[in-house]
Design a protein around this motif. Structure first.
Motif, PDB file in Angstrom:
ATOM      1  N   GLN A  57     -13.676  -0.136  18.440  1.00 24.27           N
ATOM      2  CA  GLN A  57     -12.956  -1.393  18.591  1.00 24.27           C
ATOM      3  C   GLN A  57     -11.456  -1.126  18.706  1.00 24.27           C
ATOM      4  N   LYS A  58     -10.747  -2.121  19.155  1.00 24.74           N
ATOM      5  CA  LYS A  58      -9.291  -2.006  19.296  1.00 24.74           C
ATOM      6  C   LYS A  58      -8.626  -1.960  17.924  1.00 24.74           C
ATOM      7  N   VAL A  59      -9.081  -2.828  17.007  1.00 24.71           N
ATOM      8  CA  VAL A  59      -8.476  -2.930  15.676  1.00 24.71           C
ATOM      9  C   VAL A  59      -9.576  -3.087  14.634  1.00 24.71           C
ATOM     10  N   MET A  60      -9.450  -2.345  13.548  1.00 23.91           N
ATOM     11  CA  MET A  60     -10.303  -2.553  12.377  1.00 23.91           C
ATOM     12  C   MET A  60      -9.384  -2.774  11.184  1.00 23.91           C
ATOM     13  N   ILE A  61      -9.584  -3.900  10.500  1.00 20.68           N
ATOM     14  CA  ILE A  61      -8.811  -4.221   9.310  1.00 20.68           C
ATOM     15  C   ILE A  61      -9.773  -4.199   8.128  1.00 20.68           C
ATOM     16  N   VAL A  62      -9.480  -3.360   7.157  1.00 18.39           N
ATOM     17  CA  VAL A  62     -10.333  -3.216   5.978  1.00 18.39           C
ATOM     18  C   VAL A  62      -9.608  -3.838   4.787  1.00 18.39           C
ATOM     19  N   ILE A  78      -1.482  -0.283   4.766  1.00 22.18           N
ATOM     20  CA  ILE A  78      -1.194   1.011   5.387  1.00 22.18           C
ATOM     21  C   ILE A  78      -2.063   1.189   6.618  1.00 22.18           C
ATOM     22  N   GLU A  79      -1.553   1.980   7.541  1.00 20.40           N
ATOM     23  CA  GLU A  79      -2.374   2.499   8.625  1.00 20.40           C
ATOM     24  C   GLU A  79      -2.675   3.930   8.202  1.00 20.40           C
ATOM     25  N   PRO A  80      -3.863   4.160   7.619  1.00 21.66           N
ATOM     26  CA  PRO A  80      -4.123   5.441   6.968  1.00 21.66           C
ATOM     27  C   PRO A  80      -4.186   6.622   7.921  1.00 21.66           C
ATOM     28  N   ASN A  81      -3.662   7.734   7.438  1.00 25.41           N
ATOM     29  CA  ASN A  81      -3.822   9.018   8.113  1.00 25.41           C
ATOM     30  C   ASN A  81      -5.122   9.592   7.594  1.00 25.41           C
ATOM     31  N   LEU A  82      -6.089   9.753   8.452  1.00 27.31           N
ATOM     32  CA  LEU A  82      -7.411  10.200   8.029  1.00 27.31           C
ATOM     33  C   LEU A  82      -7.561  11.711   8.059  1.00 27.31           C
ATOM     34  N   ASP A  83      -6.462  12.439   8.277  1.00 26.04           N
ATOM     35  CA  ASP A  83      -6.519  13.891   8.383  1.00 26.04           C
ATOM     36  C   ASP A  83      -6.097  14.689   7.161  1.00 26.04           C
ATOM     37  N   PRO A  84      -5.394  14.108   6.189  1.00 27.87           N
ATOM     38  CA  PRO A  84      -4.838  14.959   5.137  1.00 27.87           C
ATOM     39  C   PRO A  84      -5.920  15.651   4.307  1.00 27.87           C
ATOM     40  N   PRO A  85      -5.573  16.791   3.731  1.00 23.04           N
ATOM     41  CA  PRO A  85      -6.540  17.536   2.931  1.00 23.04           C
ATOM     42  C   PRO A  85      -7.059  16.755   1.728  1.00 23.04           C
ATOM     43  N   PRO A 113     -12.052   3.332  15.733  1.00 23.80           N
ATOM     44  CA  PRO A 113     -11.171   2.248  16.186  1.00 23.80           C
ATOM     45  C   PRO A 113      -9.821   2.808  16.628  1.00 23.80           C
ATOM     46  N   GLN A 114      -9.207   2.141  17.584  1.00 26.35           N
ATOM     47  CA  GLN A 114      -7.895   2.582  18.065  1.00 26.35           C
ATOM     48  C   GLN A 114      -6.819   2.400  17.003  1.00 26.35           C
ATOM     49  N   ARG A 115      -6.943   1.352  16.203  1.00 28.80           N
ATOM     50  CA  ARG A 115      -5.982   1.104  15.112  1.00 28.80           C
ATOM     51  C   ARG A 115      -6.764   0.685  13.878  1.00 28.80           C
ATOM     52  N   ILE A 116      -6.395   1.257  12.743  1.00 30.56           N
ATOM     53  CA  ILE A 116      -7.016   0.892  11.466  1.00 30.56           C
ATOM     54  C   ILE A 116      -5.915   0.450  10.521  1.00 30.56           C
ATOM     55  N   LEU A 117      -6.130  -0.690   9.901  1.00 26.04           N
ATOM     56  CA  LEU A 117      -5.199  -1.216   8.909  1.00 26.04           C
ATOM     57  C   LEU A 117      -5.985  -1.423   7.619  1.00 26.04           C
ATOM     58  N   LEU A 118      -5.509  -0.820   6.536  1.00 29.64           N
ATOM     59  CA  LEU A 118      -6.125  -0.993   5.231  1.00 29.64           C
ATOM     60  C   LEU A 118      -5.240  -1.914   4.397  1.00 29.64           C
ATOM     61  N   ILE A 119      -5.825  -3.027   3.945  1.00 25.05           N
ATOM     62  CA  ILE A 119      -5.124  -3.971   3.081  1.00 25.05           C
ATOM     63  C   ILE A 119      -5.806  -3.906   1.723  1.00 25.05           C
ATOM     64  N   SER A 120      -5.044  -3.489   0.719  1.00 16.68           N
ATOM     65  CA  SER A 120      -5.613  -3.423  -0.628  1.00 16.68           C
ATOM     66  C   SER A 120      -4.834  -4.335  -1.561  1.00 16.68           C
ATOM     67  N   VAL A 121      -5.540  -4.855  -2.547  1.00 17.67           N
ATOM     68  CA  VAL A 121      -4.946  -5.745  -3.536  1.00 17.67           C
ATOM     69  C   VAL A 121      -5.176  -5.139  -4.915  1.00 17.67           C
ATOM     70  N   GLU A 122      -4.101  -4.989  -5.673  1.00 16.73           N
ATOM     71  CA  GLU A 122      -4.207  -4.480  -7.045  1.00 16.73           C
ATOM     72  C   GLU A 122      -4.936  -5.520  -7.889  1.00 16.73           C
ATOM     73  N   THR A 123      -6.040  -5.117  -8.500  1.00 17.35           N
ATOM     74  CA  THR A 123      -6.836  -6.063  -9.280  1.00 17.35           C
ATOM     75  C   THR A 123      -6.918  -5.720 -10.764  1.00 17.35           C
ATOM     76  N   ASN A 124      -6.318  -4.637 -11.187  1.00 12.16           N
ATOM     77  CA  ASN A 124      -6.337  -4.317 -12.611  1.00 12.16           C
ATOM     78  C   ASN A 124      -5.505  -5.352 -13.369  1.00 12.16           C
ATOM     79  N   GLY A 125      -6.144  -6.097 -14.264  1.00  7.11           N
ATOM     80  CA  GLY A 125      -5.447  -7.119 -15.037  1.00  7.11           C
ATOM     81  C   GLY A 125      -5.225  -8.428 -14.307  1.00  7.11           C
ATOM     82  N   ILE A 126      -5.815  -8.601 -13.136  1.00  4.88           N
ATOM     83  CA  ILE A 126      -5.588  -9.815 -12.350  1.00  4.88           C
ATOM     84  C   ILE A 126      -6.345 -10.992 -12.967  1.00  4.88           C
TER      85      ILE A 126
END
Length: 156
Positions: A57-62, A78-85, A113-126
């Protein structure tokens, strides 16, 4: 399982666990909100289920919950770098969406996907009110991302 649509919005999480329901809650909020080119994917808490939704797909938003010691409700994009060790996946047990995407890049790079965007929400104590506010903020981010994509890719 895939629909070959150009944009996929993926919700990860579990409704039954208070600190892990951000993904499915946002998916419920946006059900029917966007046009037919948007695929909504609920992968639950099984990170590997994400593999079934990768189709060039063109865009995947997680969208996922996170526990990283931030303020409850803080949103990180973030647009994650999927290559780091640090993402050197050696096991397929109990892995999340980010590790699944790194694994997918190794298994079938041609389908990524051509572009991946990861959206995370801090939930500890929410609390419930902060969770609702964070989910609405994520919806606003999605609205902007979809609007930008549609503006840059007008229908013929």
């Amino acid at each position: 399982m895939t629909s070959e649509k150009p944009i996929s919005i993926v919700g990860a999480g579990n409704w039954l666990i208070s600190y892990d329901r951000i993904g499915p809650k946002v998916l419920e909020l946006i059900e029917g909100r966007y046009g037919p080119e948007i695929e909504l994917c609920d992968i639950g808490n099984a990170g590997l289920a994400l593999l079934d939704y990768i189709h060039n797909q063109k865009v995947m938003i997680v969208i996922d919950a996170a526990i990283q010691g931030e303020q409850p409700g803080k949103i990180c994009m973030i647009e994650p770098n999927l290559d780091p060790p640090t993402l050197d996946v050696s096991s397929v047990h109990q892995i999340g969406p980010l590790e699944t995407l790194a694994l997918a890049k190794r298994l079938f790079p041609e389908k990524m996907p051509q572009r991946i965007l990861l959206i995370s929400v801090e939930t500890n104590g929410i609390d419930e009110k902060s969770e609702d506010v964070a989910c609405q903020q994520v919806v606003a981010i999605l609205d902007q991302e979809i609007k930008t994509w549609q503006r840059n890719h007008p229908k013929s």
